[in-house]
Design a protein around this motif. Structure first.
Motif, PDB file in Angstrom:
ATOM      1  N   ARG A   1       0.823  -1.205   0.000  1.00  0.00           N
ATOM      2  CA  ARG A   1       0.000   0.000   0.000  1.00  0.00           C
ATOM      3  C   ARG A   1       0.863   1.264   0.000  1.00  0.00           C
ATOM      4  O   ARG A   1       0.523   2.274  -0.588  1.00  0.00           O
ATOM      5  N   ASP A   2       1.991   1.196   0.715  1.00  0.00           N
ATOM      6  CA  ASP A   2       2.929   2.308   0.781  1.00  0.00           C
ATOM      7  C   ASP A   2       4.320   1.706   0.947  1.00  0.00           C
ATOM      8  O   ASP A   2       4.485   0.479   0.933  1.00  0.00           O
ATOM      9  N   ILE A   3       5.333   2.548   1.126  1.00  0.00           N
ATOM     10  CA  ILE A   3       6.694   2.007   1.154  1.00  0.00           C
ATOM     11  C   ILE A   3       6.929   1.109   2.371  1.00  0.00           C
ATOM     12  O   ILE A   3       7.589   0.068   2.265  1.00  0.00           O
ATOM     13  N   ALA A   4       6.366   1.444   3.516  1.00  0.00           N
ATOM     14  CA  ALA A   4       6.540   0.606   4.708  1.00  0.00           C
ATOM     15  C   ALA A   4       5.895  -0.767   4.495  1.00  0.00           C
ATOM     16  O   ALA A   4       6.468  -1.802   4.859  1.00  0.00           O
ATOM     17  N   ASP A   5       4.721  -0.777   3.876  1.00  0.00           N
ATOM     18  CA  ASP A   5       4.035  -2.041   3.605  1.00  0.00           C
ATOM     19  C   ASP A   5       4.822  -2.852   2.573  1.00  0.00           C
ATOM     20  O   ASP A   5       4.902  -4.085   2.662  1.00  0.00           O
ATOM     21  N   MET A   6       5.413  -2.160   1.583  1.00  0.00           N
ATOM     22  CA  MET A   6       6.240  -2.852   0.592  1.00  0.00           C
ATOM     23  C   MET A   6       7.435  -3.534   1.258  1.00  0.00           C
ATOM     24  O   MET A   6       7.759  -4.687   0.957  1.00  0.00           O
ATOM     25  N   TYR A   7       8.097  -2.830   2.186  1.00  0.00           N
ATOM     26  CA  TYR A   7       9.203  -3.436   2.949  1.00  0.00           C
ATOM     27  C   TYR A   7       8.729  -4.727   3.629  1.00  0.00           C
ATOM     28  O   TYR A   7       9.357  -5.780   3.537  1.00  0.00           O
ATOM     29  N   GLU A   8       7.616  -4.600   4.346  1.00  0.00           N
ATOM     30  CA  GLU A   8       7.117  -5.732   5.136  1.00  0.00           C
ATOM     31  C   GLU A   8       6.736  -6.913   4.253  1.00  0.00           C
ATOM     32  O   GLU A   8       7.097  -8.063   4.546  1.00  0.00           O
ATOM     33  N   GLN A   9       6.018  -6.623   3.162  1.00  0.00           N
ATOM     34  CA  GLN A   9       5.580  -7.699   2.266  1.00  0.00           C
ATOM     35  C   GLN A   9       6.781  -8.377   1.598  1.00  0.00           C
ATOM     36  O   GLN A   9       6.811  -9.607   1.445  1.00  0.00           O
ATOM     37  N   THR A  10       7.760  -7.566   1.194  1.00  0.00           N
ATOM     38  CA  THR A  10       8.945  -8.115   0.523  1.00  0.00           C
ATOM     39  C   THR A  10       9.748  -9.002   1.458  1.00  0.00           C
ATOM     40  O   THR A  10      10.139 -10.128   1.101  1.00  0.00           O
ATOM     41  N   ARG A  11       9.988  -8.525   2.675  1.00  0.00           N
ATOM     42  CA  ARG A  11      10.790  -9.297   3.622  1.00  0.00           C
ATOM     43  C   ARG A  11      10.038 -10.557   4.093  1.00  0.00           C
ATOM     44  O   ARG A  11      10.650 -11.606   4.286  1.00  0.00           O
ATOM     45  N   ALA A  12       8.728 -10.457   4.212  1.00  0.00           N
ATOM     46  CA  ALA A  12       7.924 -11.617   4.622  1.00  0.00           C
ATOM     47  C   ALA A  12       7.971 -12.708   3.558  1.00  0.00           C
ATOM     48  O   ALA A  12       8.089 -13.895   3.863  1.00  0.00           O
ATOM     49  N   ALA A  13       7.890 -12.293   2.290  1.00  0.00           N
ATOM     50  CA  ALA A  13       7.898 -13.271   1.190  1.00  0.00           C
ATOM     51  C   ALA A  13       9.313 -13.736   0.844  1.00  0.00           C
ATOM     52  O   ALA A  13       9.507 -14.868   0.401  1.00  0.00           O
ATOM     53  N   GLY A  14      10.299 -12.850   1.044  1.00  0.00           N
ATOM     54  CA  GLY A  14      11.645 -13.126   0.548  1.00  0.00           C
ATOM     55  C   GLY A  14      12.507 -13.976   1.443  1.00  0.00           C
ATOM     56  O   GLY A  14      13.337 -14.755   0.968  1.00  0.00           O
ATOM     57  N   PHE A  15      12.335 -13.837   2.753  1.00  0.00           N
ATOM     58  CA  PHE A  15      13.165 -14.597   3.689  1.00  0.00           C
ATOM     59  C   PHE A  15      12.495 -15.920   4.050  1.00  0.00           C
ATOM     60  O   PHE A  15      11.283 -15.975   4.255  1.00  0.00           O
ATOM     61  N   GLY A  16      13.301 -16.960   4.194  1.00  0.00           N
ATOM     62  CA  GLY A  16      12.796 -18.251   4.641  1.00  0.00           C
ATOM     63  C   GLY A  16      12.603 -18.288   6.148  1.00  0.00           C
ATOM     64  O   GLY A  16      12.984 -17.372   6.880  1.00  0.00           O
ATOM     65  N   ARG A  17      12.050 -19.402   6.614  1.00  0.00           N
ATOM     66  CA  ARG A  17      11.662 -19.526   8.028  1.00  0.00           C
ATOM     67  C   ARG A  17      12.852 -19.392   8.977  1.00  0.00           C
ATOM     68  O   ARG A  17      12.779 -18.692   9.990  1.00  0.00           O
ATOM     69  N   GLU A  18      13.958 -20.064   8.676  1.00  0.00           N
ATOM     70  CA  GLU A  18      15.112 -20.028   9.584  1.00  0.00           C
ATOM     71  C   GLU A  18      15.729 -18.635   9.627  1.00  0.00           C
ATOM     72  O   GLU A  18      16.132 -18.155  10.689  1.00  0.00           O
TER      73      GLU A  18
END
Length: 493
Positions: free
Chosen positions: A341-358
């Motif tokens: 929705r905005d740059i902060a949300d983009m950060y959160e969505q990207t890091r949530a999808a990009g990093f694995g569980r460990e």
């Protein structure tokens, strides 16, 4: 002609100079081996056949002129943590999707300057966080070793599992790797290869994706001690781009292989006899002590009293530094970007999808121990413990010990998707119990194959040296290697 991939680096080097075959033929043999095996073992995440053949052809030209450098025409695999110009470099993470750097790491630049040939990029735990190579975005690497009478898939160790598996399965002559808490030595022990973690500062960290900057160190994985010595000689250098690299001459490590152990004092740390250690690890350690003694070394018991605090201190320091280092991956300039929705949300969505569980787990723990109210209780305490651990080693060396001999791992390779370890991350972290002290103290250590478990899988011994005492480690490791013999997996893939 013998199978070219069966040759060690030293053997291939001499044969290339004698013009028994060409560098292109050697490279083609490895590329064929990769094509045949990689779908099964998953050791490579990217191959560079055109680049490899071009580098090999250039090596042949130099060989023809008698201008061969130390690694002329030797095909190597590169852990996906090292930046390779214009070639896939993603630390095996989804968040670095499509990243191809415009620069080359200092370590790989050194190798290419010595005539080595790049076969491709090797699989690893995501951002080097793991002890089993199961956290890679590209799936787990399969250990080329199997238990007797079983087709159960085993882990190759981590994080440099692709490096160790590729070397063991003859998919490269040698490989680059990194060690933050045991990520060279543990995979080497699980695959019957030789891996050395050099002294902190011996190899440049420039162009190596950072996990924990005060602990990370590059080193080689090879088939035998001599090959590891040859590779480290070329990898090591001072570097103006890495102020933690040390301006000391790089010795001829290969010359140290095969020297006598007479006059060497090898310490046995009593604190490494941990509760619940398998009998076969204890027996292997005793056998290693006997071999060192027979080779002329004096064996002395030493005490490293703060060893019991090493694992928690290591994981606090490593995760705190990881939290800081991985803050840069935000979807703005390169790699994965998930719209928000905005740059902060983009950060959160990207890091949530990009990093694995460990990786997420370690970032969150690292952020927690650095947070207000917990910094003093955790991070500062861990740094104090680190100082005490370093001092333990200093006192042992001041007492006249030249190297320490310990097990490399508390067990042989375990199964992929081991449910006990999957359910308990701390149980997985315990795989590093014999290796993390070395990183906390910045010391060199080598893992050398020393025997097989009751199930027919490899076990390794570890030698720990004084700062910049790699030559002593190569000397002592070569004595153990000579006594133990060589171990190779039965081909099933």
């Amino acid at each position: 002609m013998t199978d070219l991939t069966a040759l060690t680096i030293a053997e291939a080097r001499d044969a290339l100079k004698a013009k028994q075959f060409s560098a292109v033929e050697l490279t083609d043999a490895y590329l064929s081996a990769i094509d045949a095996a990689n779908a099964t073992l998953n050791a490579y995440v990217a191959t560079t056949p055109d680049q490899a053949r071009a580098m090999a052809a250039a090596a042949d030209e130099r060989l023809a002129k008698g201008e061969a450098r130390s690694l002329e025409g030797i095909p190597l695999g590169v852990k996906d943590l090292f930046a390779t110009e214009g070639v896939h470099t993603q630390a095996c993470s989804h968040i670095l999707d499509g990243f191809k750097p415009r620069y080359e790491s200092t370590v790989t630049s050194n190798l290419w300057a010595e005539g080595a040939v790049m076969l491709g990029k090797l699989n690893m735990d995501e951002f080097a966080m793991g002890s089993s190579n199961e956290s890679s975005y590209y799936g787990p690497v399969i250990n080329p070793w199997r238990r007797n009478g079983s087709d159960l898939a085993l882990v190759p160790g981590g994080s440099s599992g692709g490096s160790s598996a590729a070397v063991a399965a003859r998919l490269c002559a040698g490989a680059t790797a990194t060690d933050t808490g045991g990520s060279i030595r543990q995979p080497a022990a699980f695959t019957a290869t030789v891996g050395i973690k050099p002294t902190y500062g011996r190899c440049s960290r420039w162009g190596v994706v950072a996990y924990a900057s005060s602990l990370d160190q590059a080193g080689p994985v090879a088939r035998d001690v001599r090959d590891a010595a040859i590779l480290l000689k070329s990898m090591a250098s001072v570097d103006a781009k890495d102020t933690t690299s040390v301006d000391l001459p790089v010795p001829d490590y290969e010359a140290a292989v095969g020297r006598s152990l007479k006059g060497l004092r090898i310490g046995i740390p009593k604190e490494y006899r941990v509760d619940g250690m398998p009998a076969e690890i204890e027996a292997l350690w005793a056998q290693g002590i006997a071999w060192a003694k027979e080779a002329g070394a004096e064996i002395v018991e030493v005490s490293l009293p703060h060893t019991k605090y090493a694992l928690p201190a290591y994981y606090i320091v490593a995760m705190a530094e990881a939290s800081s280092n991985l803050a840069r991956y935000d979807g703005v300039r390169y790699g994965l970007r998930v719209p928000g929705r905005d740059i902060a949300d983009m950060y959160e969505q990207t890091r949530a999808a990009g990093f694995g569980r460990e990786v997420k787990r370690r970032i969150m723990i690292g952020t927690y121990v650095l947070s207000a109210g917990y910094y003093d209780a955790y991070y500062l305490q861990a740094q104090k413990v680190r100082t005490l651990i370093k001092r333990d080693f200093e006192l042992a060396f001041e007492a006249g010990v030249d190297a320490l001999l310990t097990p490399a791992t508390p067990s042989a390779a375990f199964a992929i998707n081991d449910q006990t370890l999957a359910a308990d991350p701390v149980a997985m972290y315990l795989n590093d119990v014999f290796t993390v002290t070395v990183n906390l103290a910045g010391l060199p250590a080598i893992s050398v194959p020393a025997g097989l478990s009751s199930e027919g899988t490899p076990l390794g011994l570890q030698l720990i040296g004084r700062p910049f005492g790699e030559e002593t480690l190569f000397t002592a490791a070569s004595a153990i290697e000579k006594a133990a013999g060589r171990f190779e997996p039965k081909r099933w893939w």
